[in-house]
Design a protein around this motif. Structure first.
Motif, PDB file in Angstrom:
ATOM      1  N   PRO A 206       0.841  -1.189   0.000  1.00 60.09           N
ATOM      2  CA  PRO A 206       0.000   0.000   0.000  1.00 60.09           C
ATOM      3  C   PRO A 206       0.879   1.244   0.000  1.00 60.09           C
ATOM      4  O   PRO A 206       2.083   1.159   0.277  1.00 60.09           O
ATOM      5  N   PRO A 207       0.319   2.424  -0.315  1.00 56.72           N
ATOM      6  CA  PRO A 207       1.128   3.646  -0.350  1.00 56.72           C
ATOM      7  C   PRO A 207       1.845   3.947   0.961  1.00 56.72           C
ATOM      8  O   PRO A 207       2.889   4.580   0.978  1.00 56.72           O
ATOM      9  N   GLY A 208       1.282   3.489   2.073  1.00 57.63           N
ATOM     10  CA  GLY A 208       1.947   3.711   3.365  1.00 57.63           C
ATOM     11  C   GLY A 208       2.119   5.179   3.687  1.00 57.63           C
ATOM     12  O   GLY A 208       1.203   5.972   3.521  1.00 57.63           O
ATOM     13  N   THR A 209       3.321   5.560   4.109  1.00 53.51           N
ATOM     14  CA  THR A 209       3.577   6.953   4.479  1.00 53.51           C
ATOM     15  C   THR A 209       4.090   7.774   3.309  1.00 53.51           C
ATOM     16  O   THR A 209       4.442   8.940   3.475  1.00 53.51           O
ATOM     17  N   GLY A 210       4.164   7.175   2.143  1.00 55.45           N
ATOM     18  CA  GLY A 210       4.631   7.897   0.963  1.00 55.45           C
ATOM     19  C   GLY A 210       5.998   7.442   0.504  1.00 55.45           C
ATOM     20  O   GLY A 210       6.242   7.260  -0.678  1.00 55.45           O
ATOM     21  N   SER A 211       6.938   7.241   1.438  1.00 58.86           N
ATOM     22  CA  SER A 211       8.283   6.760   1.118  1.00 58.86           C
ATOM     23  C   SER A 211       8.362   5.259   1.337  1.00 58.86           C
ATOM     24  O   SER A 211       7.599   4.696   2.116  1.00 58.86           O
ATOM     25  N   LEU A 212       9.307   4.620   0.648  1.00 51.87           N
ATOM     26  CA  LEU A 212       9.523   3.198   0.863  1.00 51.87           C
ATOM     27  C   LEU A 212      11.004   2.876   0.725  1.00 51.87           C
ATOM     28  O   LEU A 212      11.790   3.682   0.239  1.00 51.87           O
ATOM     29  N   ALA A 213      11.381   1.680   1.200  1.00 50.70           N
ATOM     30  CA  ALA A 213      12.774   1.266   1.126  1.00 50.70           C
ATOM     31  C   ALA A 213      13.233   1.254  -0.326  1.00 50.70           C
ATOM     32  O   ALA A 213      12.477   0.878  -1.221  1.00 50.70           O
ATOM     33  N   GLY A 214      14.496   1.641  -0.562  1.00 46.92           N
ATOM     34  CA  GLY A 214      14.984   1.806  -1.922  1.00 46.92           C
ATOM     35  C   GLY A 214      15.771   0.629  -2.455  1.00 46.92           C
ATOM     36  O   GLY A 214      15.528  -0.523  -2.093  1.00 46.92           O
ATOM     37  N   ARG A 215      16.752   0.935  -3.307  1.00 45.83           N
ATOM     38  CA  ARG A 215      17.518  -0.087  -4.004  1.00 45.83           C
ATOM     39  C   ARG A 215      18.295  -0.967  -3.032  1.00 45.83           C
ATOM     40  O   ARG A 215      18.879  -0.477  -2.074  1.00 45.83           O
ATOM     41  N   GLU A 216      18.319  -2.272  -3.317  1.00 47.68           N
ATOM     42  CA  GLU A 216      19.048  -3.201  -2.462  1.00 47.68           C
ATOM     43  C   GLU A 216      20.533  -2.858  -2.418  1.00 47.68           C
ATOM     44  O   GLU A 216      21.183  -2.989  -1.381  1.00 47.68           O
ATOM     45  N   SER A 217      21.091  -2.404  -3.562  1.00 50.28           N
ATOM     46  CA  SER A 217      22.522  -2.071  -3.597  1.00 50.28           C
ATOM     47  C   SER A 217      22.840  -0.917  -2.663  1.00 50.28           C
ATOM     48  O   SER A 217      23.869  -0.917  -1.975  1.00 50.28           O
TER      49      SER A 217
END
Length: 231
Positions: A206-217
């Motif tokens: 879901p959209p959640g708070t707007g931000s999400l975890a990014g690239r694994e690298s």
């Protein structure tokens, strides 16, 4: 201004949804009063306390630095902003965090970097248009025109803070991944050339708070730094 129907719809949504990236009416009754007021002086009398004119981004329940958040101050969340046709947002991007590809159906978006590592931005306006990529640092800004698809990502191991201004009291946010996978799978399979993706509706967050975890690298590169910061 928002219509009474829109105000009531926002109120109903706030009762049934806990998604942080969607604005919720803080005081439905007061919003209706402001909507019915004929003059600015009447609205001032409705907002009778000096505290009614102060908005604290960090005090909002949707604010977080892990992985980050988008907190909007507008007519829906901050009654004193009613009738001004604007939204001001605080964007918080934790280490490596990103705002996924999305667009605002009712607003142009000016974004200024305030503090933290460089933030990469991506924007495309329509079919046939090139993708504009930027890397913005504190005291620099970029623009995402009305309805353009855009995304941002923190490239560093510390939290980044940005201020976003939109020329609408109700700009809304539409995440592309959520929209795409909300459609019938036969339609989406066809649009992807019948190359079925290893993702289904239940796996789209879901959209959640707007931000999400990014690239694994990036997360791997920052792993030691972010762990020490949390400790």
């Amino acid at each position: 201004m928002l219509s009474k129907a829109a105000l009531l719809a926002f109120s109903a949504l706030s009762l049934v949804s806990s998604v942080g990236a969607i604005d919720h009416v803080q005081d439905p009754q007061r919003m209706l009063q402001l909507n019915d007021a004929t003059t600015a002086l009447e609205r001032l009398n409705i907002l009778s306390s000096d505290r009614d004119w102060l908005f604290d981004f960090k005090a909002q329940s949707t604010w977080t630095e892990d992985p980050g958040s988008v907190v909007n101050a507008n007519a829906v969340t901050f009654p004193a902003a009613f009738g001004n046709g604007m939204t001001m947002a605080l964007l918080t991007l934790g280490p490596c965090a990103q705002l996924p590809p999305h667009f605002h159906p009712r607003g142009s978006n000016y974004v200024m970097h305030v503090a933290g590592p460089a933030v990469k931005t991506y924007m495309t306006m329509e079919n046939g248009a090139r993708t504009v990529e930027e890397k913005i640092l504190p005291y620099q800004m970029t623009i995402f025109p009305h309805a353009s698809v855009h995304a941002m990502e923190n490239t560093g191991c510390e939290t980044a803070y940005l201020v976003s201004a939109l020329n609408s009291e109700d700009p809304a946010t539409h995440n592309l991944a959520n929209a795409f996978f909300a459609l019938n799978s036969e339609l989406t399979d066809a649009s992807m050339g019948y190359q079925r993706l290893a993702v289904n509706n239940s796996e789209i967050p879901p959209p959640g708070t707007g931000s999400l975890a990014g690239r694994e690298s990036c997360l791997k590169r920052c792993e030691g730094t972010t762990r020490r910061a949390k400790e």
